[in-house]
Design a protein around this motif. Structure first.
Motif, PDB file in Angstrom:
ATOM      1  N   HIS A  65       0.661  -1.142  -0.104  1.00  0.00           N
ATOM      2  CA  HIS A  65       0.527  -0.048   0.245  1.00  0.00           C
ATOM      3  C   HIS A  65       0.798   1.459  -0.108  1.00  0.00           C
ATOM      4  CE1 HIS A  65      -3.220   2.503   0.236  1.00  0.00           C
ATOM      5  NE2 HIS A  65      -2.957   3.221   1.752  1.00  0.00           N
ATOM      6  N   PHE A  66       1.746   0.986   0.853  1.00  0.00           N
ATOM      7  CA  PHE A  66       2.672   2.640   1.092  1.00  0.00           C
ATOM      8  C   PHE A  66       3.548   2.814   0.695  1.00  0.00           C
ATOM      9  CE2 PHE A  66      -0.182   2.618   4.841  1.00  0.00           C
ATOM     10  CZ  PHE A  66      -0.134   4.040   5.256  1.00  0.00           C
ATOM     11  N   GLY A  67       3.600   1.051  -0.638  1.00  0.00           N
ATOM     12  CA  GLY A  67       5.604   0.765  -1.134  1.00  0.00           C
ATOM     13  C   GLY A  67       5.512   0.682  -2.630  1.00  0.00           C
ATOM     14  N   SER A  68       5.650  -0.070  -2.951  1.00  0.00           N
ATOM     15  CA  SER A  68       5.473  -0.900  -4.635  1.00  0.00           C
ATOM     16  C   SER A  68       5.487  -2.502  -4.423  1.00  0.00           C
ATOM     17  CB  SER A  68       6.465  -0.472  -4.868  1.00  0.00           C
ATOM     18  OG  SER A  68       7.694  -1.375  -4.263  1.00  0.00           O
ATOM     19  N   SER A  69       5.037  -3.308  -5.155  1.00  0.00           N
ATOM     20  CA  SER A  69       4.885  -4.219  -5.158  1.00  0.00           C
ATOM     21  C   SER A  69       6.167  -5.154  -5.024  1.00  0.00           C
ATOM     22  CB  SER A  69       4.178  -5.397  -6.916  1.00  0.00           C
ATOM     23  OG  SER A  69       2.946  -3.782  -6.909  1.00  0.00           O
ATOM     24  N   GLU A  70       7.095  -4.390  -5.816  1.00  0.00           N
ATOM     25  CA  GLU A  70       8.373  -5.126  -5.766  1.00  0.00           C
ATOM     26  C   GLU A  70       9.130  -4.888  -4.371  1.00  0.00           C
ATOM     27  OE1 GLU A  70      12.978  -4.032  -6.844  1.00  0.00           O
ATOM     28  OE2 GLU A  70      11.681  -3.686  -8.047  1.00  0.00           O
ATOM     29  N   GLN A  71       8.404  -4.132  -3.285  1.00  0.00           N
ATOM     30  CA  GLN A  71       8.674  -4.257  -1.818  1.00  0.00           C
ATOM     31  C   GLN A  71       8.208  -5.320  -0.433  1.00  0.00           C
ATOM     32  OE1 GLN A  71       7.888   0.030  -0.922  1.00  0.00           O
ATOM     33  NE2 GLN A  71       9.921   0.261  -0.750  1.00  0.00           N
ATOM     34  N   ALA A  72       7.082  -5.688  -1.490  1.00  0.00           N
ATOM     35  CA  ALA A  72       5.427  -6.152  -0.697  1.00  0.00           C
ATOM     36  C   ALA A  72       6.400  -7.337  -0.861  1.00  0.00           C
ATOM     37  CB  ALA A  72       4.394  -5.869  -1.700  1.00  0.00           C
ATOM     38  N   SER A  73       6.456  -7.744  -2.278  1.00  0.00           N
ATOM     39  CA  SER A  73       7.478  -8.868  -3.358  1.00  0.00           C
ATOM     40  C   SER A  73       8.331  -9.646  -1.969  1.00  0.00           C
ATOM     41  CB  SER A  73       7.470  -9.019  -4.745  1.00  0.00           C
ATOM     42  OG  SER A  73       8.616 -10.345  -4.858  1.00  0.00           O
ATOM     43  N   ASP A  74       9.223  -8.185  -1.872  1.00  0.00           N
ATOM     44  CA  ASP A  74      10.492  -8.237  -0.479  1.00  0.00           C
ATOM     45  C   ASP A  74      10.119  -8.650   0.574  1.00  0.00           C
ATOM     46  OD1 ASP A  74      11.908  -8.128  -3.223  1.00  0.00           O
ATOM     47  OD2 ASP A  74      12.652  -5.929  -2.321  1.00  0.00           O
ATOM     48  N   ILE A  75       8.953  -8.613   1.012  1.00  0.00           N
ATOM     49  CA  ILE A  75       8.577  -8.271   2.096  1.00  0.00           C
ATOM     50  C   ILE A  75       8.055 -10.203   2.702  1.00  0.00           C
ATOM     51  CG2 ILE A  75       6.832  -8.024   4.031  1.00  0.00           C
ATOM     52  CD1 ILE A  75       8.991  -6.039   4.503  1.00  0.00           C
ATOM     53  N   ALA A  76       7.998 -10.301   0.917  1.00  0.00           N
ATOM     54  CA  ALA A  76       6.954 -12.037   1.522  1.00  0.00           C
ATOM     55  C   ALA A  76       7.644 -12.941   1.199  1.00  0.00           C
ATOM     56  CB  ALA A  76       6.112 -12.125   0.218  1.00  0.00           C
ATOM     57  N   LEU A  77       9.426 -12.957   0.611  1.00  0.00           N
ATOM     58  CA  LEU A  77      10.291 -13.601   0.189  1.00  0.00           C
ATOM     59  C   LEU A  77      10.611 -13.318   2.008  1.00  0.00           C
ATOM     60  CD1 LEU A  77      11.736 -14.905  -2.013  1.00  0.00           C
ATOM     61  CD2 LEU A  77      13.379 -13.209  -2.168  1.00  0.00           C
ATOM     62  N   GLY A  78      10.839 -12.540   2.468  1.00  0.00           N
ATOM     63  CA  GLY A  78      11.620 -12.552   3.911  1.00  0.00           C
ATOM     64  C   GLY A  78      10.765 -13.667   4.912  1.00  0.00           C
ATOM     65  N   ALA A  79       9.717 -13.076   4.852  1.00  0.00           N
ATOM     66  CA  ALA A  79       8.903 -14.332   5.552  1.00  0.00           C
ATOM     67  C   ALA A  79       8.467 -15.737   5.227  1.00  0.00           C
ATOM     68  CB  ALA A  79       7.126 -13.365   5.650  1.00  0.00           C
ATOM     69  N   SER A  80       9.134 -16.045   4.170  1.00  0.00           N
ATOM     70  CA  SER A  80       9.231 -17.517   3.428  1.00  0.00           C
ATOM     71  C   SER A  80      10.592 -17.819   4.236  1.00  0.00           C
ATOM     72  CB  SER A  80       9.235 -17.655   1.596  1.00  0.00           C
ATOM     73  OG  SER A  80       8.409 -17.308   1.586  1.00  0.00           O
ATOM     74  N   ALA A  81      11.655 -17.080   3.824  1.00  0.00           N
ATOM     75  CA  ALA A  81      12.907 -17.386   4.966  1.00  0.00           C
ATOM     76  C   ALA A  81      12.420 -17.440   6.275  1.00  0.00           C
ATOM     77  CB  ALA A  81      14.105 -16.636   4.353  1.00  0.00           C
ATOM     78  N   GLY A  82      11.568 -16.712   6.773  1.00  0.00           N
ATOM     79  CA  GLY A  82      11.212 -17.154   8.490  1.00  0.00           C
ATOM     80  C   GLY A  82      10.378 -18.084   8.751  1.00  0.00           C
ATOM     81  N   MET A  83       9.403 -18.698   7.738  1.00  0.00           N
ATOM     82  CA  MET A  83       8.597 -19.329   7.913  1.00  0.00           C
ATOM     83  C   MET A  83       9.209 -21.058   7.479  1.00  0.00           C
ATOM     84  SD  MET A  83       4.839 -17.870   6.342  1.00  0.00           S
ATOM     85  CE  MET A  83       4.728 -16.374   6.216  1.00  0.00           C
ATOM     86  N   LEU A  84      10.114 -20.904   6.462  1.00  0.00           N
ATOM     87  CA  LEU A  84      11.285 -22.160   7.095  1.00  0.00           C
ATOM     88  C   LEU A  84      12.197 -22.279   8.633  1.00  0.00           C
ATOM     89  CD1 LEU A  84      12.286 -22.098   3.042  1.00  0.00           C
ATOM     90  CD2 LEU A  84      10.857 -23.462   3.552  1.00  0.00           C
ATOM     91  N   GLY A  85      12.521 -20.920   9.250  1.00  0.00           N
ATOM     92  CA  GLY A  85      12.865 -21.573  10.123  1.00  0.00           C
ATOM     93  C   GLY A  85      12.167 -21.886  11.167  1.00  0.00           C
ATOM     94  N   CYS A  86      11.206 -20.864  11.250  1.00  0.00           N
ATOM     95  CA  CYS A  86       9.681 -21.739  12.206  1.00  0.00           C
ATOM     96  C   CYS A  86      10.048 -23.336  12.353  1.00  0.00           C
ATOM     97  CB  CYS A  86       9.073 -20.070  12.010  1.00  0.00           C
ATOM     98  SG  CYS A  86       7.175 -20.794  13.016  1.00  0.00           S
ATOM     99  N   THR A  87       9.797 -23.367  10.868  1.00  0.00           N
ATOM    100  CA  THR A  87       9.454 -24.806  10.526  1.00  0.00           C
ATOM    101  C   THR A  87      10.721 -25.708  10.967  1.00  0.00           C
ATOM    102  OG1 THR A  87       7.941 -24.648   8.548  1.00  0.00           O
ATOM    103  CG2 THR A  87       9.205 -27.174   9.043  1.00  0.00           C
ATOM    104  N   ILE A  88      12.094 -25.620  11.335  1.00  0.00           N
ATOM    105  CA  ILE A  88      13.184 -25.834  12.120  1.00  0.00           C
ATOM    106  C   ILE A  88      12.804 -25.693  13.204  1.00  0.00           C
ATOM    107  CG2 ILE A  88      15.680 -25.593  11.508  1.00  0.00           C
ATOM    108  CD1 ILE A  88      15.340 -25.176   8.917  1.00  0.00           C
ATOM    109  N   CYS A  89      12.871 -24.483  13.790  1.00  0.00           N
ATOM    110  CA  CYS A  89      12.542 -23.999  14.932  1.00  0.00           C
ATOM    111  C   CYS A  89      11.392 -25.497  15.556  1.00  0.00           C
ATOM    112  CB  CYS A  89      11.973 -23.127  15.244  1.00  0.00           C
ATOM    113  SG  CYS A  89      11.857 -22.279  17.169  1.00  0.00           S
ATOM    114  N   VAL A  90      10.479 -25.620  14.985  1.00  0.00           N
ATOM    115  CA  VAL A  90       9.202 -26.386  15.749  1.00  0.00           C
ATOM    116  C   VAL A  90       9.547 -27.465  16.013  1.00  0.00           C
ATOM    117  CG1 VAL A  90       7.654 -27.252  16.200  1.00  0.00           C
ATOM    118  CG2 VAL A  90       7.245 -24.733  15.407  1.00  0.00           C
TER     119      VAL A  90
END
Length: 137
Positions: A65-90
């Motif tokens: 909303h405040f940035g761009s689709s590219e920024q949103a995509s970067d955030i989502a990509l980082g979230a994917s990395a965090g979620m993979l890490g979350c799986t390993i964490c659990v």
């Protein structure tokens, strides 16, 4: 180090409207998930809501909303990395709790594993995607 000096050095612009909206979106999603955790009788099924990506959804919405689709995509990509890490964490937490018998220590170890595995994934995912892109060309 003071927050003001970091903000000045990195040229951050603090948008309080953005922060309030993130708080509302993320907080509402977390609250709804907590209510579901309390209401759903099967606690192992209810546990899936403990991993609801509330913060990711709020961050992507705000970045788009405040940035761009590219920024949103970067955030989502980082979230994917965090979620993979979350799986390993659990998995680490479960393993440590079974073998160490100390939930606090197990959780501490699991959170460290989450951080390092998430960082590794954040470095590997873009390289992996770039490799796929090169192969298609």
């Amino acid at each position: 180090m003071e927050i003001r000096s970091v903000v000045k050095r990195h040229n951050f612009k603090v948008d309080f409207r953005d922060l309030v909206l993130r708080f509302i979106f993320g907080g509402a999603a977390v609250a709804v998930c907590f209510i579901l955790l309390q209401v759903i009788p099967s606690k192992s099924f209810a546990g899936i809501f403990a991993a609801f990506p509330a913060v990711m959804a709020a961050a992507v919405i705000m970045a788009g909303h405040f940035g761009s689709s590219e920024q949103a995509s970067d955030i989502a990509l980082g979230a994917s990395a965090g979620m993979l890490g979350c799986t390993i964490c659990v998995l680490t937490a479960s393993f440590c709790m079974e073998h160490l018998g100390k939930w606090g220590l197990s959780l501490g170890i699991a959170l460290l594993v989450w951080f390092f595995s998430s960082y590794a994934a954040s470095q590997l995912i873009p390289a992996f995607l770039e490799n796929i892109k090169r192969k298609r060309q």
